[in-house]
Design a protein around this motif. Structure first.
Motif, PDB file in Angstrom:
ATOM      1  N   LEU A 117       1.016  -1.262  -0.154  1.00 36.68           N
ATOM      2  CA  LEU A 117      -0.133  -0.031   0.092  1.00 36.68           C
ATOM      3  C   LEU A 117       0.916   1.226  -0.039  1.00 36.68           C
ATOM      4  CD1 LEU A 117      -2.868  -0.849   2.673  1.00 36.68           C
ATOM      5  CD2 LEU A 117      -3.033  -0.872   0.137  1.00 36.68           C
ATOM      6  N   LYS A 118       2.078   1.152   0.708  1.00 35.20           N
ATOM      7  CA  LYS A 118       2.819   2.328   0.908  1.00 35.20           C
ATOM      8  C   LYS A 118       3.616   2.754  -0.419  1.00 35.20           C
ATOM      9  CE  LYS A 118       7.401   4.056   2.870  1.00 35.20           C
ATOM     10  NZ  LYS A 118       6.768   5.673   2.558  1.00 35.20           N
ATOM     11  N   VAL A 119       4.064   1.518  -1.133  1.00 34.38           N
ATOM     12  CA  VAL A 119       4.732   1.263  -2.450  1.00 34.38           C
ATOM     13  C   VAL A 119       3.871   2.213  -3.506  1.00 34.38           C
ATOM     14  CG1 VAL A 119       5.757   0.115  -4.257  1.00 34.38           C
ATOM     15  CG2 VAL A 119       6.431  -0.369  -1.774  1.00 34.38           C
ATOM     16  N   ALA A 120       2.468   1.609  -3.317  1.00 32.55           N
ATOM     17  CA  ALA A 120       1.644   2.005  -4.439  1.00 32.55           C
ATOM     18  C   ALA A 120       1.233   3.274  -4.331  1.00 32.55           C
ATOM     19  CB  ALA A 120       0.398   1.252  -4.314  1.00 32.55           C
ATOM     20  N   THR A 172     -12.837   7.262  -4.004  1.00 33.75           N
ATOM     21  CA  THR A 172     -14.367   7.726  -3.102  1.00 33.75           C
ATOM     22  C   THR A 172     -14.322   6.819  -1.788  1.00 33.75           C
ATOM     23  OG1 THR A 172     -15.640   6.108  -4.505  1.00 33.75           O
ATOM     24  CG2 THR A 172     -15.503   8.391  -5.506  1.00 33.75           C
ATOM     25  N   LYS A 173     -13.572   5.665  -1.850  1.00 36.25           N
ATOM     26  CA  LYS A 173     -13.977   4.928  -0.726  1.00 36.25           C
ATOM     27  C   LYS A 173     -13.055   5.035   0.302  1.00 36.25           C
ATOM     28  CE  LYS A 173     -17.145   1.524  -2.022  1.00 36.25           C
ATOM     29  NZ  LYS A 173     -16.547   0.222  -2.235  1.00 36.25           N
ATOM     30  N   SER A 174     -11.583   5.242   0.354  1.00 37.63           N
ATOM     31  CA  SER A 174     -10.842   5.405   1.186  1.00 37.63           C
ATOM     32  C   SER A 174      -9.577   6.127   0.914  1.00 37.63           C
ATOM     33  CB  SER A 174     -10.367   3.934   1.865  1.00 37.63           C
ATOM     34  OG  SER A 174      -9.437   3.368   0.965  1.00 37.63           O
ATOM     35  N   GLU A 175      -8.982   6.666   1.865  1.00 37.57           N
ATOM     36  CA  GLU A 175      -7.809   7.409   1.744  1.00 37.57           C
ATOM     37  C   GLU A 175      -6.429   6.517   2.472  1.00 37.57           C
ATOM     38  OE1 GLU A 175      -5.643  11.682   2.613  1.00 37.57           O
ATOM     39  OE2 GLU A 175      -7.421  11.470   3.548  1.00 37.57           O
ATOM     40  N   ILE A 176      -5.597   6.429   1.538  1.00 32.78           N
ATOM     41  CA  ILE A 176      -4.282   5.634   2.224  1.00 32.78           C
ATOM     42  C   ILE A 176      -3.348   6.941   3.095  1.00 32.78           C
ATOM     43  CG2 ILE A 176      -2.109   4.514   2.107  1.00 32.78           C
ATOM     44  CD1 ILE A 176      -3.241   3.259  -0.676  1.00 32.78           C
ATOM     45  N   LEU A 177      -3.462   6.690   4.286  1.00 31.26           N
ATOM     46  CA  LEU A 177      -2.595   7.477   5.231  1.00 31.26           C
ATOM     47  C   LEU A 177      -0.901   7.079   5.431  1.00 31.26           C
ATOM     48  CD1 LEU A 177      -5.307   8.193   7.916  1.00 31.26           C
ATOM     49  CD2 LEU A 177      -4.741   9.469   5.692  1.00 31.26           C
ATOM     50  N   SER A 178      -0.449   7.256   6.472  1.00 28.84           N
ATOM     51  CA  SER A 178       0.884   6.695   6.662  1.00 28.84           C
ATOM     52  C   SER A 178       1.131   5.650   7.001  1.00 28.84           C
ATOM     53  CB  SER A 178       1.714   7.661   7.646  1.00 28.84           C
ATOM     54  OG  SER A 178       1.631   9.057   7.009  1.00 28.84           O
ATOM     55  N   SER A 179       2.509   4.890   6.824  1.00 26.75           N
ATOM     56  CA  SER A 179       3.074   3.837   7.314  1.00 26.75           C
ATOM     57  C   SER A 179       4.187   3.849   8.270  1.00 26.75           C
ATOM     58  CB  SER A 179       3.351   3.087   5.943  1.00 26.75           C
ATOM     59  OG  SER A 179       2.435   2.902   4.949  1.00 26.75           O
ATOM     60  N   SER A 180       4.370   2.719   9.109  1.00 29.59           N
ATOM     61  CA  SER A 180       5.491   2.400   9.824  1.00 29.59           C
ATOM     62  C   SER A 180       5.769   0.970   9.651  1.00 29.59           C
ATOM     63  CB  SER A 180       5.131   2.632  11.342  1.00 29.59           C
ATOM     64  OG  SER A 180       6.159   2.429  12.096  1.00 29.59           O
ATOM     65  N   ILE A 181       7.419   0.915   9.470  1.00 27.34           N
ATOM     66  CA  ILE A 181       7.718  -0.421   9.005  1.00 27.34           C
ATOM     67  C   ILE A 181       9.035  -0.483  10.091  1.00 27.34           C
ATOM     68  CG2 ILE A 181       8.876  -1.937   7.205  1.00 27.34           C
ATOM     69  CD1 ILE A 181       7.359   0.061   5.306  1.00 27.34           C
ATOM     70  N   ILE A 182       9.252  -1.799  10.526  1.00 25.13           N
ATOM     71  CA  ILE A 182      10.341  -2.288  11.442  1.00 25.13           C
ATOM     72  C   ILE A 182      10.879  -3.502  10.915  1.00 25.13           C
ATOM     73  CG2 ILE A 182      11.322  -2.793  13.613  1.00 25.13           C
ATOM     74  CD1 ILE A 182       9.003  -1.118  14.846  1.00 25.13           C
ATOM     75  N   THR A 183      12.249  -3.668  10.813  1.00 21.89           N
ATOM     76  CA  THR A 183      12.884  -4.751  10.336  1.00 21.89           C
ATOM     77  C   THR A 183      13.875  -5.085  11.214  1.00 21.89           C
ATOM     78  OG1 THR A 183      12.353  -4.656   7.842  1.00 21.89           O
ATOM     79  CG2 THR A 183      14.285  -5.950   8.617  1.00 21.89           C
ATOM     80  N   ASP A 184      13.980  -6.282  11.644  1.00 23.90           N
ATOM     81  CA  ASP A 184      15.071  -6.751  12.533  1.00 23.90           C
ATOM     82  C   ASP A 184      15.656  -8.133  12.025  1.00 23.90           C
ATOM     83  OD1 ASP A 184      16.719  -7.822  14.562  1.00 23.90           O
ATOM     84  OD2 ASP A 184      15.279  -7.773  16.009  1.00 23.90           O
ATOM     85  N   GLY A 185      16.406  -8.018  11.178  1.00 24.41           N
ATOM     86  CA  GLY A 185      17.411  -8.952  10.463  1.00 24.41           C
ATOM     87  C   GLY A 185      17.992 -10.096  11.306  1.00 24.41           C
TER      88      GLY A 185
END
Length: 332
Positions: A117-120, A172-185
């Motif tokens: 969703l963030k990428v799109a 008309t249906k929804s708005e994509i707001l912000s994202s948060s992502i954490i990676t622990d390799g």
């Protein structure tokens, strides 16, 4: 404004119940239902693969939009696909008739939907020539569970399905707001299919040792390290996604998470101050790789659980380990 204009799911016809799974795992049916939170899951027929499941879900979106109006097709589903070293997205683009779209794949196992969703959204903001992006995913991960392996048979909730979402400008249906992502390799080697890659190429020995199934090399060590950070990281990405969207926990009306065991689901809700009615729990679907939050969004809309102005969060985590959340404001 960028948002999700439509979602669609595809459910394979075959149902595997908790009673069926009890026979396979020797885990009591009551424990599977109450502790693991699974009443049943769907299993695809042999002839239907991840790409086919994605195509079936994508067709549900294209009933209401001309396939030629799609600019990009992104496959966000399971990395366990029809073939290795192969792009399911190309087949999906062709099968759906989205002839004006280019396609690619976004692979981050179960965490992919919030990331997709963030990428799109970012692609649509940055490229004036793009208007409609179709996210499609398939999962046939029921096939990679080895019920004879005590290290990994707890993954019996792995299930099959297809999901799709249309991300568009001027929704008309929804708005994509912000994202948060954490990676622990540090968790990168804890869950994997040991055979079939360049480390252990396909061989007679790999098959005999059943190394073509998903495995957890050291479950106890993973649990000792993962338990202290998993729920805090879930909570953190959800809160951060809301904060970055100029919202707070008090504004959160609906949580759309991946399928987890019941205790984890309950604890996450408790940390957020939410009730069971403010989340979709996929106890009749199981875990379908990255598809779960998309399924949740579809079901929430279908059940009339989202109203104009409501804020929802799609959240998931993928082995490796990545936790990801994306906030959505409902408009309809």
């Amino acid at each position: 404004m960028i948002g999700i204009e439509a979602t669609s799911i595809f459910e394979p016809e075959y149902i595997e119940t908790a009673a069926d799974l009890a026979k396979k795992t020797s885990i009591p049916e009551k424990v599977i239902i109450e502790k693991f939170g699974l009443r049943q899951k769907r299993v695809a027929r042999e002839s239907m693969h991840a790409s086919d499941l994605a195509v079936a879900a994508g067709r549900g979106i294209l009933e209401n939009i001309d396939p030629k109006a799609i600019d990009v097709v992104i496959y966000f589903g399971s990395p366990f696909k029809d073939y290795q070293v192969w792009t399911a997205s190309s087949k999906i683009q062709y099968e759906l008739g989205t002839i004006n779209a280019f396609s690619f794949e976004l692979m981050n196992v179960s965490s992919s939907f919030p990331v997709a969703l963030k990428v799109a959204k970012d692609m649509l903001y940055s490229d004036k020539d793009l208007k409609n992006i179709l996210l499609v995913g398939g999962s046939k991960e029921s096939m990679i569970v080895n019920y004879e392996n005590p290290r990994s048979r707890f993954m019996f909730n792995f299930a099959d399905g297809g999901a799709a979402a249309l991300v568009t400008k001027n929704p008309t249906k929804s708005e994509i707001l912000s994202s948060s992502i954490i990676t622990d390799g540090s968790f990168s080697q804890d869950v994997l299919v040991p055979g079939g890659g360049s480390v252990k190429p396909v061989s007679k020995e790999v098959v005999e040792k059943e190394e073509h199934y998903i495995d957890v090399p050291d479950p106890l060590r993973m649990k000792e390290r993962l338990d202290p950070v998993s729920i805090p990281n879930f909570t953190k990405v959800i809160k951060q996604a809301l904060e970055k969207s100029d919202a707070s926990l008090e504004d959160l009306k609906m949580l759309l998470p991946l399928h987890t065991k019941r205790s984890m689901f309950t604890e996450i809700l408790g940390n957020l101050g939410l009730s069971d009615k403010q989340a979709i729990y996929l106890n009749e679907h199981g875990h379908m790789s990255a598809l779960d939050p998309c399924y949740g969004l579809y079901l929430a809309e279908e059940r009339g659980l989202l109203n104009s102005g409501d804020i929802a969060v799609v959240v998931s985590a993928g082995t490796g380990y990545t936790w990801a959340a994306t906030a959505i404001r409902w408009l309809a």
